[in-house]
Design a protein around this motif. Structure first.
Motif, PDB file in Angstrom:
ATOM      1  N   ASP A  49     110.126 -39.678  40.439  1.00  0.00           N
ATOM      2  CA  ASP A  49     111.553 -39.385  40.524  1.00  0.00           C
ATOM      3  C   ASP A  49     111.756 -38.523  41.764  1.00  0.00           C
ATOM      4  O   ASP A  49     111.175 -37.444  41.868  1.00  0.00           O
ATOM      5  CB  ASP A  49     112.006 -38.634  39.268  1.00  0.00           C
ATOM      6  CG  ASP A  49     113.518 -38.534  39.164  1.00  0.00           C
ATOM      7  OD1 ASP A  49     114.193 -38.618  40.223  1.00  0.00           O
ATOM      8  OD2 ASP A  49     114.024 -38.360  38.046  1.00  0.00           O
ATOM      9  N   PRO A  50     112.548 -38.978  42.734  1.00  0.00           N
ATOM     10  CA  PRO A  50     112.709 -38.217  43.974  1.00  0.00           C
ATOM     11  C   PRO A  50     113.487 -36.915  43.806  1.00  0.00           C
ATOM     12  O   PRO A  50     113.436 -36.039  44.653  1.00  0.00           O
ATOM     13  CB  PRO A  50     113.474 -39.186  44.887  1.00  0.00           C
ATOM     14  CG  PRO A  50     114.208 -40.084  43.945  1.00  0.00           C
ATOM     15  CD  PRO A  50     113.337 -40.207  42.724  1.00  0.00           C
ATOM     16  N   ARG A  51     114.192 -36.765  42.672  1.00  0.00           N
ATOM     17  CA  ARG A  51     115.003 -35.570  42.465  1.00  0.00           C
ATOM     18  C   ARG A  51     114.162 -34.441  41.867  1.00  0.00           C
ATOM     19  O   ARG A  51     113.299 -34.680  41.030  1.00  0.00           O
ATOM     20  CB  ARG A  51     116.164 -35.874  41.524  1.00  0.00           C
ATOM     21  CG  ARG A  51     117.129 -36.915  42.096  1.00  0.00           C
ATOM     22  CD  ARG A  51     118.039 -37.450  41.033  1.00  0.00           C
ATOM     23  NE  ARG A  51     117.258 -38.199  40.048  1.00  0.00           N
ATOM     24  CZ  ARG A  51     117.771 -38.947  39.095  1.00  0.00           C
ATOM     25  NH1 ARG A  51     119.070 -39.051  38.975  1.00  0.00           N
ATOM     26  NH2 ARG A  51     116.997 -39.592  38.245  1.00  0.00           N
ATOM     27  N   LYS A  52     114.444 -33.228  42.300  1.00  0.00           N
ATOM     28  CA  LYS A  52     113.796 -32.046  41.741  1.00  0.00           C
ATOM     29  C   LYS A  52     114.262 -31.873  40.297  1.00  0.00           C
ATOM     30  O   LYS A  52     115.433 -32.104  39.981  1.00  0.00           O
ATOM     31  CB  LYS A  52     114.171 -30.827  42.582  1.00  0.00           C
ATOM     32  CG  LYS A  52     113.588 -29.517  42.095  1.00  0.00           C
ATOM     33  CD  LYS A  52     114.060 -28.373  42.993  1.00  0.00           C
ATOM     34  CE  LYS A  52     113.517 -27.045  42.522  1.00  0.00           C
ATOM     35  NZ  LYS A  52     114.134 -26.561  41.286  1.00  0.00           N
ATOM     36  N   PHE A  53     113.340 -31.471  39.419  1.00  0.00           N
ATOM     37  CA  PHE A  53     113.693 -31.282  38.018  1.00  0.00           C
ATOM     38  C   PHE A  53     114.669 -30.112  37.886  1.00  0.00           C
ATOM     39  O   PHE A  53     114.362 -28.977  38.236  1.00  0.00           O
ATOM     40  CB  PHE A  53     112.435 -31.017  37.178  1.00  0.00           C
ATOM     41  CG  PHE A  53     112.728 -30.726  35.735  1.00  0.00           C
ATOM     42  CD1 PHE A  53     113.402 -31.642  34.944  1.00  0.00           C
ATOM     43  CD2 PHE A  53     112.325 -29.528  35.167  1.00  0.00           C
ATOM     44  CE1 PHE A  53     113.674 -31.382  33.606  1.00  0.00           C
ATOM     45  CE2 PHE A  53     112.588 -29.251  33.826  1.00  0.00           C
ATOM     46  CZ  PHE A  53     113.255 -30.180  33.053  1.00  0.00           C
ATOM     47  N   THR A  54     115.864 -30.420  37.412  1.00  0.00           N
ATOM     48  CA  THR A  54     116.908 -29.425  37.168  1.00  0.00           C
ATOM     49  C   THR A  54     117.405 -29.635  35.745  1.00  0.00           C
ATOM     50  O   THR A  54     118.207 -30.549  35.500  1.00  0.00           O
ATOM     51  CB  THR A  54     118.085 -29.601  38.158  1.00  0.00           C
ATOM     52  OG1 THR A  54     117.579 -29.564  39.494  1.00  0.00           O
ATOM     53  CG2 THR A  54     119.129 -28.521  37.978  1.00  0.00           C
ATOM     54  N   PRO A  55     116.893 -28.862  34.792  1.00  0.00           N
ATOM     55  CA  PRO A  55     117.282 -29.124  33.400  1.00  0.00           C
ATOM     56  C   PRO A  55     118.779 -28.943  33.180  1.00  0.00           C
ATOM     57  O   PRO A  55     119.359 -27.926  33.588  1.00  0.00           O
ATOM     58  CB  PRO A  55     116.470 -28.106  32.596  1.00  0.00           C
ATOM     59  CG  PRO A  55     115.892 -27.144  33.568  1.00  0.00           C
ATOM     60  CD  PRO A  55     115.973 -27.747  34.925  1.00  0.00           C
ATOM     61  N   HIS A  56     119.399 -29.936  32.560  1.00  0.00           N
ATOM     62  CA  HIS A  56     120.840 -29.924  32.328  1.00  0.00           C
ATOM     63  C   HIS A  56     121.196 -30.965  31.283  1.00  0.00           C
ATOM     64  O   HIS A  56     120.374 -31.825  30.951  1.00  0.00           O
ATOM     65  CB  HIS A  56     121.605 -30.228  33.628  1.00  0.00           C
ATOM     66  CG  HIS A  56     121.375 -31.617  34.123  1.00  0.00           C
ATOM     67  ND1 HIS A  56     120.254 -31.981  34.843  1.00  0.00           N
ATOM     68  CD2 HIS A  56     122.105 -32.755  33.979  1.00  0.00           C
ATOM     69  CE1 HIS A  56     120.308 -33.276  35.125  1.00  0.00           C
ATOM     70  NE2 HIS A  56     121.427 -33.773  34.605  1.00  0.00           N
ATOM     71  N   VAL A  57     122.409 -30.892  30.781  1.00  0.00           N
ATOM     72  CA  VAL A  57     122.968 -31.913  29.889  1.00  0.00           C
ATOM     73  C   VAL A  57     124.194 -32.478  30.576  1.00  0.00           C
ATOM     74  O   VAL A  57     125.166 -31.756  30.834  1.00  0.00           O
ATOM     75  CB  VAL A  57     123.363 -31.317  28.518  1.00  0.00           C
ATOM     76  CG1 VAL A  57     123.959 -32.408  27.621  1.00  0.00           C
ATOM     77  CG2 VAL A  57     122.183 -30.648  27.842  1.00  0.00           C
ATOM     78  N   THR A  58     124.167 -33.770  30.899  1.00  0.00           N
ATOM     79  CA  THR A  58     125.323 -34.402  31.538  1.00  0.00           C
ATOM     80  C   THR A  58     126.446 -34.541  30.518  1.00  0.00           C
ATOM     81  O   THR A  58     126.252 -35.090  29.436  1.00  0.00           O
ATOM     82  CB  THR A  58     124.945 -35.782  32.116  1.00  0.00           C
ATOM     83  OG1 THR A  58     123.891 -35.611  33.060  1.00  0.00           O
ATOM     84  CG2 THR A  58     126.144 -36.439  32.790  1.00  0.00           C
ATOM     85  N   LEU A  59     127.613 -34.027  30.884  1.00  0.00           N
ATOM     86  CA  LEU A  59     128.777 -34.089  29.999  1.00  0.00           C
ATOM     87  C   LEU A  59     129.738 -35.202  30.382  1.00  0.00           C
ATOM     88  O   LEU A  59     130.423 -35.760  29.534  1.00  0.00           O
ATOM     89  CB  LEU A  59     129.533 -32.757  30.035  1.00  0.00           C
ATOM     90  CG  LEU A  59     128.738 -31.526  29.618  1.00  0.00           C
ATOM     91  CD1 LEU A  59     129.591 -30.280  29.768  1.00  0.00           C
ATOM     92  CD2 LEU A  59     128.249 -31.677  28.193  1.00  0.00           C
ATOM     93  N   GLY A  60     129.803 -35.487  31.681  1.00  0.00           N
ATOM     94  CA  GLY A  60     130.722 -36.524  32.128  1.00  0.00           C
ATOM     95  C   GLY A  60     130.366 -37.026  33.508  1.00  0.00           C
ATOM     96  O   GLY A  60     129.737 -36.312  34.297  1.00  0.00           O
ATOM     97  N   ARG A  61     130.747 -38.263  33.772  1.00  0.00           N
ATOM     98  CA  ARG A  61     130.552 -38.847  35.097  1.00  0.00           C
ATOM     99  C   ARG A  61     131.921 -38.935  35.762  1.00  0.00           C
ATOM    100  O   ARG A  61     132.918 -39.212  35.100  1.00  0.00           O
ATOM    101  CB  ARG A  61     129.888 -40.208  34.987  1.00  0.00           C
ATOM    102  CG  ARG A  61     128.579 -40.130  34.210  1.00  0.00           C
ATOM    103  CD  ARG A  61     127.659 -41.287  34.454  1.00  0.00           C
ATOM    104  NE  ARG A  61     126.523 -41.252  33.545  1.00  0.00           N
ATOM    105  CZ  ARG A  61     125.456 -40.493  33.701  1.00  0.00           C
ATOM    106  NH1 ARG A  61     125.376 -39.687  34.727  1.00  0.00           N
ATOM    107  NH2 ARG A  61     124.464 -40.523  32.832  1.00  0.00           N
ATOM    108  N   LEU A  62     131.938 -38.696  37.063  1.00  0.00           N
ATOM    109  CA  LEU A  62     133.202 -38.589  37.784  1.00  0.00           C
ATOM    110  C   LEU A  62     133.409 -39.760  38.735  1.00  0.00           C
ATOM    111  O   LEU A  62     132.460 -40.220  39.375  1.00  0.00           O
ATOM    112  CB  LEU A  62     133.243 -37.281  38.587  1.00  0.00           C
ATOM    113  CG  LEU A  62     132.969 -36.001  37.800  1.00  0.00           C
ATOM    114  CD1 LEU A  62     132.960 -34.798  38.736  1.00  0.00           C
ATOM    115  CD2 LEU A  62     134.007 -35.817  36.690  1.00  0.00           C
ATOM    116  N   ARG A  63     134.630 -40.201  38.806  1.00  0.00           N
ATOM    117  CA  ARG A  63     135.015 -41.212  39.793  1.00  0.00           C
ATOM    118  C   ARG A  63     136.368 -40.824  40.355  1.00  0.00           C
ATOM    119  O   ARG A  63     137.357 -40.761  39.627  1.00  0.00           O
ATOM    120  CB  ARG A  63     135.069 -42.597  39.164  1.00  0.00           C
ATOM    121  CG  ARG A  63     135.596 -43.640  40.135  1.00  0.00           C
ATOM    122  CD  ARG A  63     135.481 -45.028  39.586  1.00  0.00           C
ATOM    123  NE  ARG A  63     134.109 -45.484  39.685  1.00  0.00           N
ATOM    124  CZ  ARG A  63     133.682 -46.644  39.249  1.00  0.00           C
ATOM    125  NH1 ARG A  63     134.530 -47.462  38.647  1.00  0.00           N
ATOM    126  NH2 ARG A  63     132.432 -47.011  39.389  1.00  0.00           N
ATOM    127  N   GLY A  64     136.383 -40.519  41.636  1.00  0.00           N
ATOM    128  CA  GLY A  64     137.640 -40.182  42.287  1.00  0.00           C
ATOM    129  C   GLY A  64     138.170 -38.795  41.955  1.00  0.00           C
ATOM    130  O   GLY A  64     139.344 -38.516  42.203  1.00  0.00           O
TER     131      GLY A  64
END
Length: 196
Positions: A113-128
């Motif tokens: 995975d190219p992204r650094k591990f950043t522990p989090h819980v995704t709450l929503g995805r944004l568009r615009g």
């Protein structure tokens, strides 16, 4: 072909606290509460033999139970925000668990995975969503936190191709030990190569 990832589940009380953060941001598509999780390692699309190899290899993880809490909020994509998340309290046990899972994945030659591990819980995805609106939304909720909760297992989840955010299926669960010396792992579900 399912998309696999290794994750920690979010208990009901913490998930309900996060559900109160939904709304008030134009352009947000909110994740269903039952799909909240902390990703430890994204695996991606793999064939059934590779999935079974991963399921078996993770059985060797021996780590203690620990506690976490969710604290603060943020977004990914500074100039063009694409997701809103709740943060995770600092935890050496969490970092050690994730590092061991990462070593197992590397030994299996899984794509890193190219992204650094950043522990989090995704709450929503944004568009615009406008940057100013995201900043206002986050600043109004900057004091978010949950009570500490126990982490007694990690899981392998799968998702089918979709827009993102679930639905997820628990393919396998691995208990963390209540103390050392570690006890043998007991799976919540048995592994079979025809499942994927």
């Amino acid at each position: 072909m399912p998309r696999l990832f290794v994750a920690l589940e979010i208990p009901r009380e913490a998930a309900l606290s996060m559900s109160l953060l939904r709304g008030g941001l134009h352009g947000a598509r909110w994740i269903d509460v039952e799909n909240y999780h902390i990703t430890l390692r994204f695996i991606g699309d793999v064939d059934a033999p590779t999935a079974d190899e991963l399921i078996n290899a993770l059985d060797r993880v021996r780590r203690p139970e620990f506690t976490l809490s969710l604290v603060g909020m943020g977004s990914f994509g500074s100039k063009k925000p694409h997701s809103i998340w709740a943060g995770v309290s600092a935890s050496p046990d969490l970092i050690a668990l994730q590092a061991e899972i990462e070593r197992i994945c590397q030994r299996l030659r899984l794509k890193p995975d190219p992204r650094k591990f950043t522990p989090h819980v995704t709450l929503g995805r944004l568009r615009g969503a406008r940057v100013e609106d995201v900043v206002d939304y986050l600043s109004a909720r900057s004091n978010f936190f949950t009570d500490p909760f126990p982490v007694s297992r990690f899981v392998v989840l799968s998702s089918r191709e979709s827009v993102g955010g679930g639905p997820y299926v628990t393919e396998e669960a691995y208990p963390l030990t209540a103390g050392f010396p570690p006890q043998p792992a007991i799976h919540a579900a048995s592994s079979s190569s025809g499942r994927y």
